[in-house]
Motif scaffolding. Structure first.
Motif, mmCIF file in Angstrom:
data_model
loop_
_atom_site.group_PDB
_atom_site.id
_atom_site.type_symbol
_atom_site.label_atom_id
_atom_site.label_comp_id
_atom_site.label_asym_id
_atom_site.label_seq_id
_atom_site.Cartn_x
_atom_site.Cartn_y
_atom_site.Cartn_z
ATOM 1 N N ILE A 80 5.019 7.354 0.341
ATOM 2 C CA ILE A 80 3.721 8.024 0.367
ATOM 3 C C ILE A 80 2.691 7.032 0.905
ATOM 4 O O ILE A 80 2.527 5.930 0.362
ATOM 5 C CB ILE A 80 3.341 8.482 -1.056
ATOM 6 C CG1 ILE A 80 4.434 9.433 -1.565
ATOM 7 C CG2 ILE A 80 1.968 9.143 -1.079
ATOM 8 C CD1 ILE A 80 4.644 9.359 -3.047
ATOM 9 N N VAL A 81 2.053 7.419 2.010
ATOM 10 C CA VAL A 81 1.091 6.519 2.653
ATOM 11 C C VAL A 81 -0.238 7.245 2.809
ATOM 12 O O VAL A 81 -0.299 8.311 3.440
ATOM 13 C CB VAL A 81 1.603 6.082 4.044
ATOM 14 C CG1 VAL A 81 0.638 5.061 4.646
ATOM 15 C CG2 VAL A 81 3.004 5.518 3.957
ATOM 16 N N LYS A 82 -1.296 6.705 2.206
ATOM 17 C CA LYS A 82 -2.604 7.316 2.369
ATOM 18 C C LYS A 82 -3.083 7.159 3.800
ATOM 19 O O LYS A 82 -2.769 6.164 4.464
ATOM 20 C CB LYS A 82 -3.614 6.642 1.426
ATOM 21 C CG LYS A 82 -3.450 7.058 -0.011
ATOM 22 C CD LYS A 82 -4.211 6.131 -0.932
ATOM 23 C CE LYS A 82 -5.711 6.313 -0.742
ATOM 24 N NZ LYS A 82 -6.461 5.453 -1.686
ATOM 25 N N THR A 83 -3.828 8.128 4.248
ATOM 26 C CA THR A 83 -4.374 8.078 5.612
ATOM 27 C C THR A 83 -5.083 6.744 5.858
ATOM 28 O O THR A 83 -4.889 6.100 6.884
ATOM 29 C CB THR A 83 -5.374 9.239 5.811
ATOM 30 O OG1 THR A 83 -4.672 10.458 5.608
ATOM 31 C CG2 THR A 83 -5.984 9.199 7.198
ATOM 32 N N ASP A 105 0.819 -1.213 0.000
ATOM 33 C CA ASP A 105 0.000 0.000 0.000
ATOM 34 C C ASP A 105 0.853 1.264 0.000
ATOM 35 O O ASP A 105 0.323 2.378 -0.014
ATOM 36 C CB ASP A 105 -0.913 0.021 1.236
ATOM 37 C CG ASP A 105 -2.086 -0.932 1.089
ATOM 38 O OD1 ASP A 105 -2.269 -1.464 -0.020
ATOM 39 O OD2 ASP A 105 -2.803 -1.147 2.080
ATOM 40 N N SER A 138 -2.750 14.044 -2.893
ATOM 41 C CA SER A 138 -3.823 14.003 -1.913
ATOM 42 C C SER A 138 -3.381 13.249 -0.655
ATOM 43 O O SER A 138 -3.927 13.450 0.414
ATOM 44 C CB SER A 138 -5.052 13.325 -2.518
ATOM 45 O OG SER A 138 -4.730 11.985 -2.834
ATOM 46 N N ALA A 139 -2.423 12.351 -0.823
ATOM 47 C CA ALA A 139 -1.971 11.558 0.326
ATOM 48 C C ALA A 139 -1.373 12.481 1.385
ATOM 49 O O ALA A 139 -0.646 13.417 1.071
ATOM 50 C CB ALA A 139 -0.950 10.525 -0.118
ATOM 51 N N ARG A 140 -1.700 12.215 2.643
ATOM 52 C CA ARG A 140 -1.298 13.114 3.723
ATOM 53 C C ARG A 140 0.078 12.780 4.270
ATOM 54 O O ARG A 140 0.682 13.607 4.942
ATOM 55 C CB ARG A 140 -2.323 13.033 4.856
ATOM 56 C CG ARG A 140 -3.725 13.367 4.463
ATOM 57 C CD ARG A 140 -3.855 14.771 3.921
ATOM 58 N NE ARG A 140 -3.415 15.759 4.911
ATOM 59 C CZ ARG A 140 -3.030 16.992 4.602
ATOM 60 N NH1 ARG A 140 -2.982 17.381 3.339
ATOM 61 N NH2 ARG A 140 -2.670 17.819 5.553
ATOM 62 N N ASN A 141 0.550 11.611 4.033
ATOM 63 C CA ASN A 141 1.812 11.209 4.670
ATOM 64 C C ASN A 141 2.914 11.025 3.648
ATOM 65 O O ASN A 141 2.844 10.135 2.805
ATOM 66 C CB ASN A 141 1.621 9.907 5.445
ATOM 67 C CG ASN A 141 0.572 10.039 6.526
ATOM 68 O OD1 ASN A 141 0.646 10.931 7.368
ATOM 69 N ND2 ASN A 141 -0.438 9.178 6.467
ATOM 70 N N SER A 150 -4.633 3.953 4.508
ATOM 71 C CA SER A 150 -3.792 2.752 4.462
ATOM 72 C C SER A 150 -3.175 2.464 5.824
ATOM 73 O O SER A 150 -2.495 1.461 5.999
ATOM 74 C CB SER A 150 -2.678 2.923 3.425
ATOM 75 O OG SER A 150 -3.233 3.002 2.136
#
Lengths: 224, 382
Positions: free
Chosen positions: B370-373, B306, B318-321, B375
């Motif tokens: 890059i990690v989506k919230t 992920d 858009s990814a926050r991390n 995920s």
């Protein structure tokens, strides 16, 4: 060489090996698959002839066949003569004497058959008997050949039990090993040597067949 | 004429007419440890996955259904046929249960040809009927041309097909599959599954498929049961069960490669998120909001697949991390590339071979993860 003794021995060995297939398979099956706690006792009884002095075994067989035992009496009632000192008596003694040489290789090869194959056979609706003949037995061919060959060769060369049970009656109970013994007693070393050599060659050929078959069967099977 | 099979009333609900109902308890030993398998569920026709680590009791469960093992107590019923009932003392032998079982190692008869293997279960049928049936099933599993070969002479995927055909040709009322595809590659696996599904559409029976492989759960199941230490701890759709685990042991089980202890540092209720700092590091992550207090410790699980990886600092995402770090190692494992990145904590990222080639990753390279919230999966720390 004494042709009569030779053919008598061959006849005895073939008969004993054949009976041991019929008798040895169920015994080996039981040893391989039984979960009874006293299974080890049966194993010990079957293995006894390996360690027991042939004279001891022969003595008890003689007693069991004699006219004082139930078996001996029954036989006498049926046939009119005793079992002791007859060819039939010799066959019975030899079967007991060679039992472990048939049962142990049979059982060893049954145990090697993958348990999941036996389970698969059952889930496909096969009875135990069908599983035995269609799965276990075909996968135990090397053990089967070994057991038959060893019991044949072992019977060919037996001496003590034969002497105790059968005595030394030409054409009836006089086997090659007794013939050799007689010849040595009579200081006929050349004759003894001739017969002994034949026995040696037969034993060697039989064992070669056993090891050859085991190797070839193993090597020829792709799943091994 | 009497039949030995005990009967119960046929359920009014037609979907339960062919269902498999199990309620059993069985003590067993695995690797020297004592377990108790204690499960109860009803399976309707279609594929149901039973998912669990090795030693969870999956094979014991299948053996109980097939009759290879006897449960200590309980009941096993297929449709209106009672296979096992401790109270009523029914215990049908394996031979009478009409249950197809594909074993983990397949257990094909090595000395028989493919055709003879498939026909093995048809002993009670006339020879003509036997040929017809075996031919039809060999056709539907695309192995008709292998009939004269022996199991040792065909490929793993073909052996798999033979095992399925052999179990299904007898028209069983339940099919049990014990990790049957463990040794196959994904492409072979999915083709076989397609054929199995096609068969199942025509023959509506419950199929029990046990596995410890997460991908198979998503690829196959309409329904998944999760077995842990002999007990069923989850039951639902693959997505429902696998995407939101509640217990740490389950999370580890289903392959979160990255699991960290984290401290909640801020709760952003209006955004529906919160910020957590991975313990003993400076790495902060924005995660979905769960009921937790600032300062409390949680577990965060992130699947290696992920995480996105960039070789230049990304913007306008858009990814926050977005976390910077350096590549520690790049190792190929089958068709995935495992990249380990040090970004204050060590993270595992899975890439495709193509991605590795185009990024030309080497140890020491600077990268951004890059990690989506969503995920970031949160669990209560035990």
């Amino acid at each position: 060489m004494d042709g009569q003794a030779f053919w008598l021995t061959i006849r005895l060995a073939v008969l004993v090996a054949t009976v041991l297939v019929v008798l040895g398979l169920p015994v080996a099956y039981w040893i391989a698959y039984s979960r009874r706690r006293w299974r080890f006792l049966v194993e010990a009884v079957v293995a006894l002839p390996i360690v027991l002095p042939p004279t001891v075994l022969g003595f008890y067989v003689l007693v069991a066949l004699g006219s004082h035992s139930p078996l001996g009496r029954w036989w006498q009632a049926m046939t009119g003569h005793t079992l002791a000192f007859t060819f039939e008596g010799l066959v019975i003694g030899s079967i007991i004497y060679s039992l472990p040489f048939a049962v142990q290789p049979f059982a060893a090869s049954f145990i090697l058959v993958d348990r999941r194959l036996i389970a698969a056979s059952a889930t496909l609706g096969a009875s135990r008997l069908r599983t035995f003949f269609r799965v276990i037995l075909p996968l135990s061919v090397p053990g089967l050949v070994t057991g038959v060959a060893l019991s044949f060769a072992h019977t060919m060369g037996e001496f003590g039990v034969v002497l105790m049970v059968g005595g030394n009656i030409p054409g009836v109970t006089r086997t090659v090993s007794i013939d050799i013994y007689d010849k040595v007693q009579a200081l006929d070393y050349a004759g003894a040597n001739q017969t002994a050599l034949v026995l040696l060659v037969i034993s060697f050929v039989v064992l070669s067949v056993v090891y050859g078959v085991n190797r070839k069967v193993g090597a020829a099977w792709p799943w091994k | 004429m009497t039949t030995q099979t005990a009967r119960i009333d046929i359920p009014a609900d037609p979907s339960l007419r062919d269902a498999l109902t199990i309620q059993i308890r069985k003590r067993f030993t695995n690797a020297g440890r004592d377990f108790t398998l204690e499960v109860g569920f009803t399976l309707t026709p279609g594929i149901t996955i039973i998912f669990g680590a090795s030693g969870a009791g999956k094979t014991t469960l299948l053996d109980c259904i097939a009759g290879l093992t006897t449960p200590d107590s309980g009941k096993i019923v297929v449709g209106d046929r009672v296979l096992f009932n401790h109270g009523g003392e029914t215990n049908l032998p394996v031979q009478g249960r009409e249950i197809g079982y594909v074993f983990q190692d397949l257990a094909l008869f090595p000395h028989l040809t493919v055709q003879k293997n498939v026909e093995y279960g048809l002993a009670s049928v006339s020879k003509g009927e036997r040929r017809k049936k075996s031919h039809a099933i060999l056709e539907s599993f695309r192995i008709a041309d292998l009939g004269e070969r022996k199991p040792g002479e065909i490929s793993g995927g073909e052996r798999q097909r033979v095992a399925l055909a052999r179990a299904l040709v007898t028209d069983p009322c339940v099919l049990l599959l014990d990790e049957p595809m463990a040794a196959l590659d994904a492409a072979t696996k999915s083709k076989i599954i397609e054929d199995l599904r096609a068969w199942n559409t025509a023959h509506r029976i419950p199929i029990v498929y046990i596995t410890h492989n997460r991908e198979e759960v998503f690829a196959l199941g309409d329904r998944v049961l999760v077995l842990e230490n002999g007990r069923m701890i989850a039951d639902g759709t693959p997505h429902g069960v696998m995407a939101a685990p509640r217990r740490e042991s389950l999370a580890q089980l289903i392959g979160f490669e990255n699991i960290f202890h984290a401290i909640v540092i801020a709760i952003q209720e209006k955004r529906g998120t919160m910020r957590c700092r991975i313990a003993e590091s400076d790495v902060e992550l924005e995660t979905p909001l769960v009921r937790a207090e600032v300062g409390s410790t949680l577990l965060i699980g992130i699947r290696a697949g992920d995480i996105l990886l960039a070789t230049v600092e990304p913007a306008g995402l858009s990814a926050r991390n977005i976390i910077s770090g350096r590549v520690l190692s790049v190792v190929q494992r089958d068709v995935i590339v495992v990249v380990r990145v040090n970004c204050g904590v060590e993270m595992e990222v899975h890439l495709t071979l193509a991605a590795r080639d185009s990024l030309q990753l080497q140890p020491g390279h600077a990268v951004w993860l890059i990690v989506k919230t969503h995920s970031c999966h949160l669990m209560a720390a035990s």
